[in-house]
Design a protein around this motif. Structure first.
Motif, PDB file in Angstrom:
ATOM      1  N   TYR A 217      -9.246 -11.965   6.909  1.00  0.00           N
ATOM      2  CA  TYR A 217      -9.007 -10.519   6.984  1.00  0.00           C
ATOM      3  C   TYR A 217      -9.533  -9.850   5.725  1.00  0.00           C
ATOM      4  N   ARG A 218     -10.162  -8.691   5.902  1.00  0.00           N
ATOM      5  CA  ARG A 218     -10.895  -8.053   4.815  1.00  0.00           C
ATOM      6  C   ARG A 218     -10.172  -6.848   4.210  1.00  0.00           C
ATOM      7  N   GLU A 219      -9.335  -6.184   5.005  1.00  0.00           N
ATOM      8  CA  GLU A 219      -8.614  -5.010   4.536  1.00  0.00           C
ATOM      9  C   GLU A 219      -7.131  -5.168   4.836  1.00  0.00           C
ATOM     10  N   ALA A 220      -6.305  -4.745   3.890  1.00  0.00           N
ATOM     11  CA  ALA A 220      -4.858  -4.746   4.101  1.00  0.00           C
ATOM     12  C   ALA A 220      -4.354  -3.313   3.968  1.00  0.00           C
ATOM     13  N   PHE A 221      -3.486  -2.926   4.877  1.00  0.00           N
ATOM     14  CA  PHE A 221      -2.912  -1.583   4.860  1.00  0.00           C
ATOM     15  C   PHE A 221      -1.387  -1.682   4.851  1.00  0.00           C
ATOM     16  N   THR A 222      -0.757  -0.673   4.324  1.00  0.00           N
ATOM     17  CA  THR A 222       0.685  -0.562   4.393  1.00  0.00           C
ATOM     18  C   THR A 222       1.054   0.905   4.228  1.00  0.00           C
ATOM     19  N   GLY A 223       2.312   1.218   4.418  1.00  0.00           N
ATOM     20  CA  GLY A 223       2.772   2.587   4.268  1.00  0.00           C
ATOM     21  C   GLY A 223       4.015   2.629   3.405  1.00  0.00           C
ATOM     22  N   ASN A 224       4.169   3.723   2.678  1.00  0.00           N
ATOM     23  CA  ASN A 224       5.302   3.876   1.776  1.00  0.00           C
ATOM     24  C   ASN A 224       5.817   5.302   1.782  1.00  0.00           C
ATOM     25  N   ASP A 225       7.120   5.467   1.912  1.00  0.00           N
ATOM     26  CA  ASP A 225       7.700   6.771   1.659  1.00  0.00           C
ATOM     27  C   ASP A 225       7.420   7.140   0.205  1.00  0.00           C
ATOM     28  N   ALA A 226       6.999   8.379  -0.017  1.00  0.00           N
ATOM     29  CA  ALA A 226       6.629   8.793  -1.375  1.00  0.00           C
ATOM     30  C   ALA A 226       7.799   8.704  -2.351  1.00  0.00           C
ATOM     31  N   GLY A 227       9.015   8.715  -1.835  1.00  0.00           N
ATOM     32  CA  GLY A 227      10.179   8.634  -2.697  1.00  0.00           C
ATOM     33  C   GLY A 227      10.716   7.230  -2.891  1.00  0.00           C
ATOM     34  N   ASN A 228      10.077   6.249  -2.265  1.00  0.00           N
ATOM     35  CA  ASN A 228      10.530   4.860  -2.374  1.00  0.00           C
ATOM     36  C   ASN A 228       9.848   4.208  -3.578  1.00  0.00           C
ATOM     37  N   GLY A 229      10.326   4.558  -4.776  1.00  0.00           N
ATOM     38  CA  GLY A 229       9.700   4.086  -6.004  1.00  0.00           C
ATOM     39  C   GLY A 229       9.603   2.583  -6.129  1.00  0.00           C
ATOM     40  N   PRO A 230      10.665   1.826  -5.829  1.00  0.00           N
ATOM     41  CA  PRO A 230      10.581   0.369  -5.980  1.00  0.00           C
ATOM     42  C   PRO A 230       9.486  -0.261  -5.127  1.00  0.00           C
ATOM     43  N   MET A 231       9.344   0.191  -3.865  1.00  0.00           N
ATOM     44  CA  MET A 231       8.313  -0.397  -3.012  1.00  0.00           C
ATOM     45  C   MET A 231       6.924   0.058  -3.431  1.00  0.00           C
ATOM     46  N   LEU A 232       6.799   1.297  -3.897  1.00  0.00           N
ATOM     47  CA  LEU A 232       5.510   1.755  -4.398  1.00  0.00           C
ATOM     48  C   LEU A 232       5.081   0.931  -5.609  1.00  0.00           C
ATOM     49  N   ALA A 233       6.037   0.604  -6.473  1.00  0.00           N
ATOM     50  CA  ALA A 233       5.726  -0.210  -7.655  1.00  0.00           C
ATOM     51  C   ALA A 233       5.274  -1.603  -7.248  1.00  0.00           C
ATOM     52  N   ILE A 234       5.922  -2.165  -6.235  1.00  0.00           N
ATOM     53  CA  ILE A 234       5.526  -3.492  -5.762  1.00  0.00           C
ATOM     54  C   ILE A 234       4.104  -3.454  -5.222  1.00  0.00           C
ATOM     55  N   ASN A 235       3.801  -2.435  -4.406  1.00  0.00           N
ATOM     56  CA  ASN A 235       2.460  -2.362  -3.826  1.00  0.00           C
ATOM     57  C   ASN A 235       1.393  -2.085  -4.878  1.00  0.00           C
ATOM     58  N   LYS A 236       1.720  -1.320  -5.892  1.00  0.00           N
ATOM     59  CA  LYS A 236       0.782  -1.118  -7.004  1.00  0.00           C
ATOM     60  C   LYS A 236       0.526  -2.424  -7.720  1.00  0.00           C
ATOM     61  N   TRP A 237       1.533  -3.235  -7.872  1.00  0.00           N
ATOM     62  CA  TRP A 237       1.401  -4.557  -8.506  1.00  0.00           C
ATOM     63  C   TRP A 237       0.438  -5.438  -7.709  1.00  0.00           C
ATOM     64  N   PHE A 238       0.449  -5.281  -6.375  1.00  0.00           N
ATOM     65  CA  PHE A 238      -0.467  -6.053  -5.546  1.00  0.00           C
ATOM     66  C   PHE A 238      -1.905  -5.536  -5.633  1.00  0.00           C
ATOM     67  N   GLY A 239      -2.085  -4.292  -6.053  1.00  0.00           N
ATOM     68  CA  GLY A 239      -3.412  -3.713  -6.118  1.00  0.00           C
ATOM     69  C   GLY A 239      -3.700  -2.682  -5.055  1.00  0.00           C
ATOM     70  N   TYR A 240      -2.696  -2.317  -4.252  1.00  0.00           N
ATOM     71  CA  TYR A 240      -2.894  -1.275  -3.241  1.00  0.00           C
ATOM     72  C   TYR A 240      -3.177   0.066  -3.919  1.00  0.00           C
ATOM     73  N   GLU A 241      -3.988   0.874  -3.254  1.00  0.00           N
ATOM     74  CA  GLU A 241      -4.271   2.227  -3.715  1.00  0.00           C
ATOM     75  C   GLU A 241      -3.989   3.212  -2.585  1.00  0.00           C
ATOM     76  N   VAL A 242      -3.548   4.413  -2.947  1.00  0.00           N
ATOM     77  CA  VAL A 242      -3.270   5.437  -1.944  1.00  0.00           C
ATOM     78  C   VAL A 242      -4.566   5.836  -1.242  1.00  0.00           C
ATOM     79  N   ALA A 243      -4.552   5.755   0.086  1.00  0.00           N
ATOM     80  CA  ALA A 243      -5.740   6.097   0.873  1.00  0.00           C
ATOM     81  C   ALA A 243      -5.546   7.375   1.675  1.00  0.00           C
ATOM     82  N   GLY A 244      -4.323   7.809   1.833  1.00  0.00           N
ATOM     83  CA  GLY A 244      -4.039   9.020   2.597  1.00  0.00           C
ATOM     84  C   GLY A 244      -2.558   9.325   2.551  1.00  0.00           C
ATOM     85  N   THR A 245      -2.210  10.540   2.930  1.00  0.00           N
ATOM     86  CA  THR A 245      -0.812  10.969   2.894  1.00  0.00           C
ATOM     87  C   THR A 245      -0.500  11.803   4.127  1.00  0.00           C
TER      88      THR A 245
END
Length: 309
Positions: free
Chosen positions: A272-300
């Motif tokens: 698999y070449r691309e990974a996607f996920t979604g995060n509530d903008a107010g869910n700071g802990p999960m956003l921090a985890i995904n940033k640690w993985f290298g995810y970047e915001v692609a849309g809102t």
């Protein structure tokens, strides 16, 4: 040319293909296949009154709407209507006709408050505001390049924790249902959700055609699932995290990170070449985890709500 709105026909493959294409063009960060479209239509709980509408112009599907009653909410009168139009087919009235049809349907079911996800773009937000919708919370789509990105190194589970896959629970998924129900109830949302119907969960979630049990990772403690990340795949090159969560009794131990990292590494190894996920903008802990993985915001998208008179 005249635009008409009608129900998606479950027995017509072209309808499911057209619906899926619109979703992919309008929201490229969400996985969709004709099979998943038909599954959502035919396996949703009857109390949800789930309906898929299509806007058609000259035989071509140019817009879609998913409409449902929030039957799992403890608050009555809640419903949702998510409208998407092909970016190259806007300005034809498809969005307005879909929205009006969806609202009329929900009103007939006793819905008094309609929730809708709206892309965070001026034209889309203005469209919602003209229809009487008010913006509330927002959520991000995140993307990770599995080919060129650098994942955190794999870590051994801590003592007493074992990593398994969703496939290991194929014979008895009930422990996964209980974990999913607990974590989903704690997710930030405008509509509270209570999972109580195991058979409905089996039909709608566990047997969903996008769910990849082999790539779903589960952290097990004392023989029971304690954290998980549910993997969706489209049969091609795209992978998505449908849900990641940890049981309340095991939070703060890094088990969600452990499960998600395991799943991502195995997804990359599977091609698999691309990974996607979604995060509530107010869910700071999960956003921090995904940033640690290298995810970047692609849309809102911004959740909008309208009171029906």
């Amino acid at each position: 040319m005249t635009v008409i709105v009608r129900n998606l026909r479950p027995g017509v493959r072209a309808d499911a293909e057209g619906f899926s294409l619109v979703r992919l063009m309008a929201v490229p960060f969400m996985l969709s296949t004709p099979e998943s479209v038909l599954h959502n239509l035919t396996h949703s709980h009857p109390d949800a009154h789930f309906t898929q509408l299509v806007a058609e112009e000259d035989g071509e599907i140019i817009g879609t709407a998913q409409v449902s009653l929030a039957h799992e909410s403890p608050e009555p009168g809640r419903g949702s209507a998510n409208v998407y139009v092909r970016p190259d087919r806007t300005g034809r009235g498809a969005g307005s006709l879909l929205a009006r049809t969806a609202e009329e349907l929900l009103a007939s079911l006793g819905v008094t408050k309609v929730f809708s996800w709206v892309p965070d773009e001026p034209a889309n937000r203005a469209f919602a505001e003209r229809r009487g919708y008010t913006a509330s919370r927002s959520a991000h789509f995140l993307r990770l390049d599995l080919v060129n990105g650098t994942l955190p190194p794999l870590q051994d589970p801590p003592p007493g924790v074992e990593l398994r896959t969703g496939a290991d629970f194929a014979d008895d998924p009930r422990p996964m249902f209980e974990l999913d129900a607990e974590t989903t109830s704690d997710e930030p949302s405008d509509i509270d959700v209570e999972f109580t119907d195991y058979e409905a969960w089996l039909a709608e979630t566990w047997r969903h055609p996008l769910l990849d049990l082999a790539l779903t990772s589960v952290a097990v403690v004392d023989g029971r699932p304690a954290a998980f990340t549910a993997a969706y795949t489209d049969g091609g090159t795209r992978y998505s995290t449908a849900m990641t969560g940890t049981a309340r009794a095991h939070r703060g131990r890094g088990l969600a990170k452990l499960a998600k990292n395991d799943s991502l590494h195995r997804a990359r190894a599977a091609g698999y070449r691309e990974a996607f996920t979604g995060n509530d903008a107010g869910n700071g802990p999960m956003l921090a985890i995904n940033k640690w993985f290298g995810y970047e915001v692609a849309g809102t998208e911004v959740r909008h709500v309208r009171e029906l008179s």
